[in-house]
Motif scaffolding. Structure first.
Motif, short mmCIF file in Angstrom:
data_model
loop_
_atom_site.label_atom_id
_atom_site.label_comp_id
_atom_site.label_asym_id
_atom_site.label_seq_id
_atom_site.Cartn_x
_atom_site.Cartn_y
_atom_site.Cartn_z
N ARG A 94 0.83 -1.21 0.00
CA ARG A 94 0.00 0.00 0.00
C ARG A 94 0.87 1.25 0.00
NH1 ARG A 94 -3.28 -2.89 3.66
NH2 ARG A 94 -2.64 -1.65 5.45
N ALA A 95 1.93 1.23 0.79
CA ALA A 95 2.83 2.39 0.84
C ALA A 95 3.45 2.64 -0.54
CB ALA A 95 3.92 2.18 1.89
N GLN A 96 3.86 1.58 -1.21
CA GLN A 96 4.44 1.73 -2.55
C GLN A 96 3.40 2.29 -3.52
OE1 GLN A 96 7.84 1.21 -3.22
NE2 GLN A 96 7.58 1.20 -1.03
N ALA A 97 2.19 1.77 -3.44
CA ALA A 97 1.12 2.24 -4.33
C ALA A 97 0.83 3.72 -4.11
CB ALA A 97 -0.15 1.41 -4.11
N ARG A 98 0.78 4.12 -2.85
CA ARG A 98 0.51 5.55 -2.55
C ARG A 98 1.67 6.42 -3.04
NH1 ARG A 98 -1.83 3.40 2.84
NH2 ARG A 98 -4.04 3.50 2.30
N PHE A 99 2.88 5.93 -2.87
CA PHE A 99 4.06 6.69 -3.32
C PHE A 99 3.97 6.97 -4.82
CE2 PHE A 99 8.40 8.12 -3.29
CZ PHE A 99 8.87 7.77 -4.55
N TRP A 100 3.71 5.92 -5.60
CA TRP A 100 3.70 6.09 -7.06
C TRP A 100 2.49 6.88 -7.55
CZ3 TRP A 100 7.85 6.09 -9.73
CH2 TRP A 100 8.96 5.36 -9.28
N ALA A 101 1.37 6.75 -6.86
CA ALA A 101 0.19 7.55 -7.25
C ALA A 101 0.48 9.03 -7.00
CB ALA A 101 -1.03 7.10 -6.47
N ASP A 102 1.13 9.33 -5.89
CA ASP A 102 1.51 10.70 -5.57
C ASP A 102 2.52 11.22 -6.59
OD1 ASP A 102 3.84 12.26 -3.61
OD2 ASP A 102 1.80 13.04 -3.65
N PHE A 103 3.45 10.35 -7.02
CA PHE A 103 4.43 10.71 -8.05
C PHE A 103 3.72 11.08 -9.35
CE2 PHE A 103 8.56 10.56 -10.03
CZ PHE A 103 8.31 10.16 -11.33
N VAL A 104 2.72 10.28 -9.70
CA VAL A 104 1.95 10.56 -10.93
C VAL A 104 1.32 11.95 -10.84
CG1 VAL A 104 -0.14 9.89 -12.19
CG2 VAL A 104 1.53 8.15 -11.55
N ASP A 105 0.75 12.28 -9.69
CA ASP A 105 0.14 13.60 -9.52
C ASP A 105 1.16 14.71 -9.78
OD1 ASP A 105 -2.41 13.45 -6.88
OD2 ASP A 105 -2.49 13.20 -9.06
N LYS A 106 2.33 14.59 -9.13
CA LYS A 106 3.31 15.68 -9.17
C LYS A 106 3.99 15.76 -10.55
CE LYS A 106 5.49 15.32 -4.49
NZ LYS A 106 4.73 14.52 -3.64
N LYS A 107 4.44 14.60 -11.04
CA LYS A 107 5.33 14.62 -12.21
C LYS A 107 4.62 14.45 -13.53
CE LYS A 107 8.99 14.96 -9.67
NZ LYS A 107 9.89 16.10 -9.68
N ILE A 108 3.43 13.90 -13.52
CA ILE A 108 2.75 13.69 -14.80
C ILE A 108 1.65 14.75 -15.00
CG2 ILE A 108 1.39 12.08 -16.20
CD1 ILE A 108 4.39 11.32 -15.84
N PHE A 109 0.65 14.76 -14.12
CA PHE A 109 -0.46 15.66 -14.40
C PHE A 109 -0.15 17.12 -14.11
CE2 PHE A 109 -3.17 12.71 -16.22
CZ PHE A 109 -3.15 11.53 -15.50
N GLU A 110 0.59 17.40 -13.03
CA GLU A 110 0.94 18.81 -12.77
C GLU A 110 1.86 19.33 -13.85
OE1 GLU A 110 0.76 18.56 -7.93
OE2 GLU A 110 2.35 19.82 -8.77
N CYS A 111 2.87 18.53 -14.23
CA CYS A 111 3.79 18.93 -15.31
C CYS A 111 3.06 18.99 -16.64
CB CYS A 111 4.93 17.94 -15.45
SG CYS A 111 6.18 18.14 -14.21
N GLY A 112 2.22 17.99 -16.88
CA GLY A 112 1.49 17.92 -18.14
C GLY A 112 0.66 19.17 -18.38
N THR A 113 0.04 19.66 -17.31
CA THR A 113 -0.77 20.89 -17.42
C THR A 113 0.10 22.05 -17.87
OG1 THR A 113 -2.23 20.09 -15.70
CG2 THR A 113 -2.31 22.44 -16.15
#
Lengths: 221, 226
Positions: A94-113
């Motif tokens: 679960r910790a790994q899953a939360r880490f990578w989901a948070d990474f997606v938020d910061k590095k993919i969607f925030e950057c993508g915008t």
């Protein structure tokens, strides 16, 4: 019992954050009312349900609002624990899953915008972060079917709305998804074979069309 | 419940509010751990290996397996040592969602506003950041009222998830108050939070790991001079 209470999702069809919630609810086979919001004219229900951010998505369950897409997905997982687990059983997983989901938020969607909101000259840092983010995700995915292994789960749900937005990011960021992230493109196609994903993601061409319109309307060209 | 020697290690640095969070969580659960203090200005091999994505502290090493990101570590500790001490996150899914929501708000919106006060180069910029910080505290005051249900903490009788998220910033908020003359946790503006701040800092699980404002002030002044 969770099902007997009224369930409404306040959403906007183009939002990758809203797509996550739709996928989670579909995976759990939960019935709900989908309310499309006009973000230029927010409904009283939205303003009342998310007074802090006034943003979609919001899941309103029995009159009680849940905000923030990843918080909503976890809520859905915990409120309907008897089926389709979205997070691993073990605490480390679960910790790994939360880490990578948070990474997606910061590095993919925030950057993508930033890729479509900023003019080309200002994009430099965002594009570097975005493409580096894609590489790290590719490494994390490796040869697995899904980020969670054999089971489709939290990280997959967090990232898969990218498939509706890739075309837009590619166009304004001047890169090719196939070249930068071939494994993710293949993973995306596998995810699209799931009903929950196929029914929750809009046509990438429509997303692109809307973003072009927004850019013109806000003088971002 | 004591962990076996070497089983639980935390890579961190005593001034960091992010590092404070897992320390409080481990203390709440009575878990013994080895604190690996990073050298100021240098990142150890172990840190770089354990958190290759961000190369940042804190990192929890449990049986040598790394967990990164402070609130993710807190939730991990709550899960692994579920049978020790009190629960950090509530059992009810809706209340858990509220705690997670406010934790995100604190990190994404509130912390940048107080950081903004510290970084501000003009009086106008400082005033603007201060207004945002106070507005945020007002929202957190309302959240406290709802979540605490009249008890001492966001978690009720015991320190919970939001307490840890917000409490971690208290000493740095003090530093900003002392450097700017502004009062952030003001008894008049946010009376409940003003009392909560004292309760949090005085708690058994917090007081020994909470850095002293004086020592943080020294660091802040050193950074300013660079």
């Amino acid at each position: 019992m969770a099902e007997t209470k009224e369930l409404v999702l306040l959403n906007c069809w183009v939002s990758p954050y809203g797509m996550r919630c739709r996928i989670a609810l579909a995976e759990k086979r939960v019935e709900y009312e989908h309310k499309e919001e006009n973000v230029m004219e927010k409904s009283p229900l939205l303003l009342q349900s998310n007074p802090v951010h006034k943003k979609i998505p919001v899941l309103v369950h029995g009159g009680k609002p849940v905000c923030e897409s990843l918080v909503i997905v976890q809520y859905v997982d915990e409120a309907w624990p008897d089926r389709a687990p979205l997070l691993p059983v073990d605490a480390y997983g679960r910790a790994q899953a939360r880490f990578w989901a948070d990474f997606v938020d910061k590095k993919i969607f925030e950057c993508g915008t930033k890729l479509w909101k900023l003019k080309k000259e200002a994009q430099g840092e965002a594009k570097k972060e975005f493409t580096e983010g894609l590489k790290l995700l590719e490494d994390e995915l490796g040869e697995k079917k899904y980020f969670g292994g054999d089971a489709f789960g939290f990280v997959d749900i967090a990232l898969v709305p990218l498939m509706a937005w890739f075309r837009t990011y590619e166009s304004f960021g001047s890169f090719s998804a196939e070249t930068e992230a071939p494994k993710l493109v293949a993973w995306g196609k596998r995810c699209m074979e799931r009903e929950s994903v196929a029914m929750s993601l809009p046509d990438p061409a429509k997303v692109y069309e809307l973003v072009c319109y927004i850019r013109k309307a806000f003088g971002l060209e | 419940m004591a962990a076996a020697a070497g089983e639980v290690r935390l890579i961190g640095a005593w001034p960091s509010p992010f590092v404070l969070r897992p320390r409080v969580a481990l203390n709440l659960k009575g878990v013994e751990y080895e604190f690996l203090q990073e050298k100021f200005g240098e990142k150890s091999e172990l840190l770089l290996r354990s958190n290759p994505v961000y190369k940042k502290i804190p990192v929890l090493l449990h049986h040598d397996k790394p967990v990164c990101e402070s609130m993710i570590i807190v939730e991990y500790v709550d899960g692994v040592w579920a049978n020790s001490g009190q629960a950090i996150l509530p059992a009810d899914p809706y209340e858990r969602a509220l705690h997670r929501f406010w934790s995100v708000y604190i990190d994404d919106k509130w912390f940048p506003s107080i950081f903004g006060i510290g970084k501000a180069e003009t009086e106008e910029a400082k005033a603007e950041s201060a207004e945002q910080a106070w507005a945020g505290l007002k929202l957190l005051e309302e959240a406290f009222e709802k979540l605490s249900k009249g008890k001492a903490f966001f978690g009720g009788d015991t320190i919970g998830y939001v307490d840890i998220a917000l409490g971690a910033y208290l000493r740095w908020a003090n530093v900003i108050e002392q450097m700017t003359g502004l009062k952030l946790f003001d008894e008049e503006k946010t009376p409940l939070l003003a009392v909560w701040a004292e309760s949090f800092c005085a708690h058994e699980a917090v007081k020994e790991v909470m850095p002293e404002t004086e020592k943080l002030l020294e660091i802040a002044k050193m950074r300013q001079e660079k």
